[in-house]
Design an enzyme around this catalytic site. Sequence first.
Site, PDB file in Angstrom:
ATOM      1  N   PHE A  69       0.820  -1.205   0.000  1.00  0.00           N
ATOM      2  CA  PHE A  69       0.000   0.000   0.000  1.00  0.00           C
ATOM      3  C   PHE A  69       0.857   1.258   0.000  1.00  0.00           C
ATOM      4  O   PHE A  69       1.806   1.367   0.780  1.00  0.00           O
ATOM      5  CB  PHE A  69      -0.871   0.064   1.258  1.00  0.00           C
ATOM      6  CG  PHE A  69      -1.960  -0.955   1.332  1.00  0.00           C
ATOM      7  CD1 PHE A  69      -3.163  -0.769   0.661  1.00  0.00           C
ATOM      8  CD2 PHE A  69      -1.790  -2.107   2.097  1.00  0.00           C
ATOM      9  CE1 PHE A  69      -4.186  -1.707   0.756  1.00  0.00           C
ATOM     10  CE2 PHE A  69      -2.808  -3.052   2.198  1.00  0.00           C
ATOM     11  CZ  PHE A  69      -4.008  -2.846   1.520  1.00  0.00           C
ATOM     12  N   ASP A  70       0.483   2.211  -0.820  1.00  0.00           N
ATOM     13  CA  ASP A  70       0.926   3.573  -0.602  1.00  0.00           C
ATOM     14  C   ASP A  70       0.250   4.056   0.685  1.00  0.00           C
ATOM     15  O   ASP A  70      -0.705   3.431   1.160  1.00  0.00           O
ATOM     16  CB  ASP A  70       0.508   4.446  -1.789  1.00  0.00           C
ATOM     17  CG  ASP A  70       0.843   5.895  -1.586  1.00  0.00           C
ATOM     18  OD1 ASP A  70       2.002   6.206  -1.267  1.00  0.00           O
ATOM     19  OD2 ASP A  70      -0.075   6.729  -1.729  1.00  0.00           O
TER      20      ASP A  70
END
Length: 220
Positions: A12-13
């Site tokens: 995930f960003d």
Amino acid sequence: MLNGSSYKYILFDFDGTLVDTNELIILALRETCKTFLGRELSDAELNSILGKYLDDQMRLLSPSQYEEMVLFYKEFYKSRQDSMIYEFPGIRQMLNSLRELGCKTAVVSAKGRGGIEHGLKRFGMEQFIDVIISAYDIKNNKPHPEPALKALEALKGTADEALMVGDSPYDILCGKNAGIKTVVVDWTIFPKPDILKHSPDFHIMSPQQLADIVKSSMRM
């Protein structure tokens, strides 16, 4: 999935993907520009630097003052983070679903580790994240594949069993450069044509859709 693999490793960003820092980031960038350059940050300039590593953002705005601008930005951001950062609806439920499915997760961000850990703890997400790869853990930031590949190495995962989830073109290109399937979130503040032109593998309208994608892959 054609290769018969399932998605077990989810990268995930952070900003704009797991946590809504958009308003504060934009305000901090605008205030830094106004304080040091004496002018407003244009929308075109803003869009051109969003998602980049902080030092690179400031260097693009002022090669001669960027170090002082970085320090100002960090202090401004830190002083307002508890009042201007929000949780995107459904994120914790999605993370919990991924955990129940047996997935391993990582945050892969151009942000510093302290800011990531603060945000995860504040919204009760730290229990769902196995690995953090921050801006200071790598030599090459997104869209270079290094951040994603380093996260996979730490998770002991493989690219064909991974998803890269983000809100910016840099996230999508990072995943593609690492040979990882990519997911763009619909709650991005980036112009969607700028992201979709890079052909992410999935475009999700809600966090739960990500868990549904992973669950479907495990049945194939």
